[in-house]
Scaffold this motif. Structure first.
Motif, PDB file in Angstrom:
ATOM      1  N   GLU A  17       1.069  -0.944   0.205  1.00 18.95           N
ATOM      2  CA  GLU A  17       0.330  -0.487   0.060  1.00 18.95           C
ATOM      3  C   GLU A  17       1.131   0.808   0.004  1.00 18.95           C
ATOM      4  OE1 GLU A  17      -3.349   1.584  -0.307  1.00 18.95           O
ATOM      5  OE2 GLU A  17      -3.157  -0.521   0.269  1.00 18.95           O
ATOM      6  N   ILE A  18       0.885   2.497  -1.112  1.00 18.00           N
ATOM      7  CA  ILE A  18       1.078   3.846  -1.014  1.00 18.00           C
ATOM      8  C   ILE A  18      -0.192   4.635  -0.113  1.00 18.00           C
ATOM      9  CG2 ILE A  18       2.381   4.764  -1.860  1.00 18.00           C
ATOM     10  CD1 ILE A  18       3.346   2.753  -3.987  1.00 18.00           C
ATOM     11  N   SER A  19       0.033   5.401   0.768  1.00 14.30           N
ATOM     12  CA  SER A  19      -0.447   5.928   1.238  1.00 14.30           C
ATOM     13  C   SER A  19       0.350   6.980   2.215  1.00 14.30           C
ATOM     14  CB  SER A  19      -1.349   5.394   2.245  1.00 14.30           C
ATOM     15  OG  SER A  19      -3.002   6.324   2.696  1.00 14.30           O
ATOM     16  N   ASP A  20      -0.584   8.780   2.257  1.00 10.90           N
ATOM     17  CA  ASP A  20      -0.878   8.883   2.929  1.00 10.90           C
ATOM     18  C   ASP A  20      -1.365   9.453   4.359  1.00 10.90           C
ATOM     19  OD1 ASP A  20      -3.035  10.308   2.581  1.00 10.90           O
ATOM     20  OD2 ASP A  20      -2.979  12.152   1.454  1.00 10.90           O
ATOM     21  N   ARG A  21      -1.510   8.355   4.768  1.00  8.13           N
ATOM     22  CA  ARG A  21      -2.325   8.086   6.457  1.00  8.13           C
ATOM     23  C   ARG A  21      -1.311   7.100   6.982  1.00  8.13           C
ATOM     24  NH1 ARG A  21      -8.124   4.906   7.702  1.00  8.13           N
ATOM     25  NH2 ARG A  21      -8.019   6.906   5.807  1.00  8.13           N
ATOM     26  N   VAL A  22      -1.163   7.723   8.368  1.00  7.49           N
ATOM     27  CA  VAL A  22      -0.016   7.177   9.401  1.00  7.49           C
ATOM     28  C   VAL A  22      -0.438   5.801  10.044  1.00  7.49           C
ATOM     29  CG1 VAL A  22       1.429   7.602  11.143  1.00  7.49           C
ATOM     30  CG2 VAL A  22       1.691   8.965   9.301  1.00  7.49           C
ATOM     31  N   VAL A  23      -0.146   4.640   9.707  1.00 14.00           N
ATOM     32  CA  VAL A  23      -1.411   3.991   9.928  1.00 14.00           C
ATOM     33  C   VAL A  23      -0.603   3.621  11.819  1.00 14.00           C
ATOM     34  CG1 VAL A  23      -2.505   1.469   9.926  1.00 14.00           C
ATOM     35  CG2 VAL A  23      -1.930   2.649   8.321  1.00 14.00           C
ATOM     36  N   GLU A  24      -1.457   3.484  13.203  1.00 20.36           N
ATOM     37  CA  GLU A  24      -0.973   3.409  14.242  1.00 20.36           C
ATOM     38  C   GLU A  24      -0.249   2.054  14.776  1.00 20.36           C
ATOM     39  OE1 GLU A  24      -3.401   4.882  17.429  1.00 20.36           O
ATOM     40  OE2 GLU A  24      -4.052   6.278  16.407  1.00 20.36           O
ATOM     41  N   ASN A  25       0.604   2.060  14.976  1.00 24.78           N
ATOM     42  CA  ASN A  25       1.532   0.250  16.092  1.00 24.78           C
ATOM     43  C   ASN A  25       2.331   0.028  14.395  1.00 24.78           C
ATOM     44  OD1 ASN A  25       0.613   0.746  18.013  1.00 24.78           O
ATOM     45  ND2 ASN A  25      -1.900   0.206  17.404  1.00 24.78           N
ATOM     46  N   VAL A  26       2.358   0.724  13.678  1.00 26.56           N
ATOM     47  CA  VAL A  26       3.062   0.440  12.247  1.00 26.56           C
ATOM     48  C   VAL A  26       4.655   0.602  12.101  1.00 26.56           C
ATOM     49  CG1 VAL A  26       3.322  -0.265   9.380  1.00 26.56           C
ATOM     50  CG2 VAL A  26       1.121  -0.656  10.814  1.00 26.56           C
ATOM     51  N   MET A  27       5.842  -0.180  12.733  1.00 29.37           N
ATOM     52  CA  MET A  27       7.072   0.454  12.540  1.00 29.37           C
ATOM     53  C   MET A  27       6.956   0.885  11.147  1.00 29.37           C
ATOM     54  SD  MET A  27      10.286  -0.022  11.445  1.00 29.37           S
ATOM     55  CE  MET A  27       9.839  -1.396  10.587  1.00 29.37           C
ATOM     56  N   GLN A  28       8.225   2.527  11.747  1.00 32.32           N
ATOM     57  CA  GLN A  28       7.976   3.389  10.049  1.00 32.32           C
ATOM     58  C   GLN A  28       9.843   3.161  10.330  1.00 32.32           C
ATOM     59  OE1 GLN A  28       6.735   7.103  10.210  1.00 32.32           O
ATOM     60  NE2 GLN A  28       8.739   7.607   9.028  1.00 32.32           N
ATOM     61  N   VAL A  29      10.216   3.333   9.292  1.00 36.44           N
ATOM     62  CA  VAL A  29      11.312   3.245   9.103  1.00 36.44           C
ATOM     63  C   VAL A  29      12.495   4.136   8.642  1.00 36.44           C
ATOM     64  CG1 VAL A  29      14.078   2.284   7.385  1.00 36.44           C
ATOM     65  CG2 VAL A  29      11.656   0.902   7.856  1.00 36.44           C
ATOM     66  N   SER A  30      13.408   4.628   9.408  1.00 37.16           N
ATOM     67  CA  SER A  30      13.909   6.043   9.142  1.00 37.16           C
ATOM     68  C   SER A  30      15.586   6.325   8.767  1.00 37.16           C
ATOM     69  CB  SER A  30      13.173   7.101  10.261  1.00 37.16           C
ATOM     70  OG  SER A  30      14.812   6.571  11.096  1.00 37.16           O
ATOM     71  N   GLY A  31      15.792   7.103   8.509  1.00 42.30           N
ATOM     72  CA  GLY A  31      17.649   6.784   8.042  1.00 42.30           C
ATOM     73  C   GLY A  31      17.467   6.774   6.747  1.00 42.30           C
ATOM     74  N   VAL A  32      16.712   6.761   5.705  1.00 43.97           N
ATOM     75  CA  VAL A  32      16.301   6.810   4.065  1.00 43.97           C
ATOM     76  C   VAL A  32      14.869   7.107   3.720  1.00 43.97           C
ATOM     77  CG1 VAL A  32      15.440   4.234   4.340  1.00 43.97           C
ATOM     78  CG2 VAL A  32      16.446   5.034   2.375  1.00 43.97           C
ATOM     79  N   THR A  33      15.482   7.711   2.790  1.00 42.34           N
ATOM     80  CA  THR A  33      13.872   8.270   1.988  1.00 42.34           C
ATOM     81  C   THR A  33      14.167   7.433   0.649  1.00 42.34           C
ATOM     82  OG1 THR A  33      13.988  10.011   2.996  1.00 42.34           O
ATOM     83  CG2 THR A  33      12.939  10.000   1.282  1.00 42.34           C
ATOM     84  N   LEU A  34      12.664   6.866   0.205  1.00 41.99           N
ATOM     85  CA  LEU A  34      13.211   6.434  -1.206  1.00 41.99           C
ATOM     86  C   LEU A  34      12.471   7.312  -2.213  1.00 41.99           C
ATOM     87  CD1 LEU A  34      11.769   2.457  -0.598  1.00 41.99           C
ATOM     88  CD2 LEU A  34      13.984   3.996  -0.864  1.00 41.99           C
ATOM     89  N   GLU A  35      12.989   7.482  -3.253  1.00 40.32           N
ATOM     90  CA  GLU A  35      12.360   7.941  -4.531  1.00 40.32           C
ATOM     91  C   GLU A  35      10.444   8.023  -5.184  1.00 40.32           C
ATOM     92  OE1 GLU A  35      13.182  11.252  -5.720  1.00 40.32           O
ATOM     93  OE2 GLU A  35      14.440  11.344  -4.511  1.00 40.32           O
ATOM     94  N   LYS A  36      10.600   6.638  -5.509  1.00 44.42           N
ATOM     95  CA  LYS A  36       9.426   5.996  -5.387  1.00 44.42           C
ATOM     96  C   LYS A  36       9.270   4.140  -4.791  1.00 44.42           C
ATOM     97  CE  LYS A  36      11.002   4.936  -9.859  1.00 44.42           C
ATOM     98  NZ  LYS A  36      10.454   4.957 -11.569  1.00 44.42           N
ATOM     99  N   ALA A  37       7.874   4.467  -5.409  1.00 39.27           N
ATOM    100  CA  ALA A  37       7.335   3.139  -4.879  1.00 39.27           C
ATOM    101  C   ALA A  37       6.199   2.776  -5.627  1.00 39.27           C
ATOM    102  CB  ALA A  37       7.536   2.543  -3.030  1.00 39.27           C
ATOM    103  N   ASN A  38       6.380   0.740  -5.994  1.00 37.51           N
ATOM    104  CA  ASN A  38       5.214   0.805  -7.012  1.00 37.51           C
ATOM    105  C   ASN A  38       4.148  -0.496  -5.806  1.00 37.51           C
ATOM    106  OD1 ASN A  38       5.403   2.222  -9.048  1.00 37.51           O
ATOM    107  ND2 ASN A  38       7.745   0.967  -8.756  1.00 37.51           N
ATOM    108  N   VAL A  39       3.695  -0.174  -6.199  1.00 45.06           N
ATOM    109  CA  VAL A  39       2.584  -1.611  -5.145  1.00 45.06           C
ATOM    110  C   VAL A  39       2.503  -3.312  -5.995  1.00 45.06           C
ATOM    111  CG1 VAL A  39       0.182  -2.588  -4.416  1.00 45.06           C
ATOM    112  CG2 VAL A  39       0.599  -0.112  -3.969  1.00 45.06           C
ATOM    113  N   GLY A  40       3.482  -4.061  -5.512  1.00 47.52           N
ATOM    114  CA  GLY A  40       3.289  -5.285  -5.490  1.00 47.52           C
ATOM    115  C   GLY A  40       5.088  -5.520  -6.102  1.00 47.52           C
ATOM    116  N   SER A  41       6.152  -4.562  -5.853  1.00 47.20           N
ATOM    117  CA  SER A  41       7.496  -4.953  -5.657  1.00 47.20           C
ATOM    118  C   SER A  41       8.033  -4.692  -4.854  1.00 47.20           C
ATOM    119  CB  SER A  41       8.014  -3.817  -7.128  1.00 47.20           C
ATOM    120  OG  SER A  41       7.576  -3.158  -7.955  1.00 47.20           O
ATOM    121  N   LYS A  42       9.211  -5.116  -4.537  1.00 49.28           N
ATOM    122  CA  LYS A  42       9.917  -5.117  -3.330  1.00 49.28           C
ATOM    123  C   LYS A  42      10.499  -3.323  -2.967  1.00 49.28           C
ATOM    124  CE  LYS A  42      11.324  -9.537  -2.262  1.00 49.28           C
ATOM    125  NZ  LYS A  42      10.792  -9.919  -1.157  1.00 49.28           N
ATOM    126  N   VAL A  43      10.495  -3.659  -1.351  1.00 44.42           N
ATOM    127  CA  VAL A  43      11.487  -1.569  -1.463  1.00 44.42           C
ATOM    128  C   VAL A  43      12.706  -1.462  -2.010  1.00 44.42           C
ATOM    129  CG1 VAL A  43      11.722  -0.828   1.007  1.00 44.42           C
ATOM    130  CG2 VAL A  43       9.577  -2.613   1.154  1.00 44.42           C
TER     131      VAL A  43
END
Length: 266
Positions: free
Chosen positions: A140-166
């Motif tokens: 999923e790609i969304s601007d919604r912040v889901v509670e209790n889901v761990m967020q990775v920081s220290g790195v920012t991705l240019e883009k992502a596609n649903v169904g593809s690897k991070v």
């Protein structure tokens, strides 16, 4: 002569039989059509949706689910909504894997929601979040912040596609996923995970930062946390696991000044 007369009669008998079959067939067909019309009228008149119960949703609200599933004017009818979901189930609801619409009465529906399994999320350049599963696949790609889901920081991705690897480097991705799976194995819930400039991982557990270091002795480091964390619960500081080896087994907790002061007061 008699034989010829019998031969002439036989086609007439066949014709009568055919006519009788057609008579019964048309009457049965007419009866079915009438029954269908009466049933359709009854469904239209009496099967108006009055009650909708939503189960299994933790991310999207009940109202959001209802709006997405009952998304046209005909969906005010319970039978229509049930059949529509049966024939063409809704597949584009954010964070939802599938929905199952059940009839719970002539005027009542139940919507069972199966949500996507979110293992973590990572920030994208457009400030959206890419949510991924335990295999590192974006779900999923969304601007919604889901509670209790761990967020990775220290790195920012240019883009992502649903169904593809991070889109992390291969060694970073495998390191992160292995760490998260081991954390889950030992039932350690973390708030966030970050990479430092050297590719080492730090995780936040409440007010405690756990410096995991690199991927060496990963499980050996993490398996010690269930014994250590209860003793430092509620404090703040850095727990140093980065230097742990089979020879160097000391684990240091470096408290912050505020924690030291609180301890003295107590």
């Amino acid at each position: 002569m008699k034989k010829k007369h019998e031969e002439q009669k036989s086609p007439q008998k066949k014709k009568r039989r055919f006519s009788k079959f057609r008579f019964y067939f048309l009457n049965i067909l007419l009866a079915v059509v009438i029954v269908c019309i009466i049933a359709a009228m009854a469904i239209y008149a009496f099967c108006t949706v009055h009650t909708v119960k939503v189960k299994g949703n933790t991310i999207c609200s009940e109202d959001e689910i209802k709006q997405q599933v009952l998304d046209d004017s005909y969906s005010k009818n319970t039978v229509y909504a049930f059949v529509k979901n049966l024939v063409k189930p809704k597949t584009d609801i954010p964070f939802v894997e599938k929905v199952n619409v059940k009839l719970k009465g002539y005027d009542a529906l139940e919507i069972d929601v199966t949500e996507k399994k979110l293992f973590g999320c990572i920030l994208l350049a457009d400030n959206q979040l890419a949510y991924f599963d335990e295999n590192g696949q974006v779900v999923e790609i969304s601007d919604r912040v889901v509670e209790n889901v761990m967020q990775v920081s220290g790195v920012t991705l240019e883009k992502a596609n649903v169904g593809s690897k991070v889109g992390l480097k291969k060694d970073q991705l495998s390191f992160m996923l292995n760490l998260l799976k081991i954390m889950k194995k030992y039932e350690i819930g973390i708030n966030s995970l970050s990479f430092d400039e050297r590719g080492r991982i730090l995780v936040a557990y409440g007010g405690i930062v756990i410096n995991v270091g690199d991927k060496s002795y990963l499980e050996e480091k993490i398996m010690r946390l269930p014994h250590i964390l209860p003793n430092i619960e509620g404090q703040t500081g850095i727990l140093h696991l980065e230097n742990w080896t089979e020879e160097t087994t000391n684990i240091v907790f470096d408290k912050t000044e505020s924690s030291k002061k609180d301890n003295k007061k107590s």
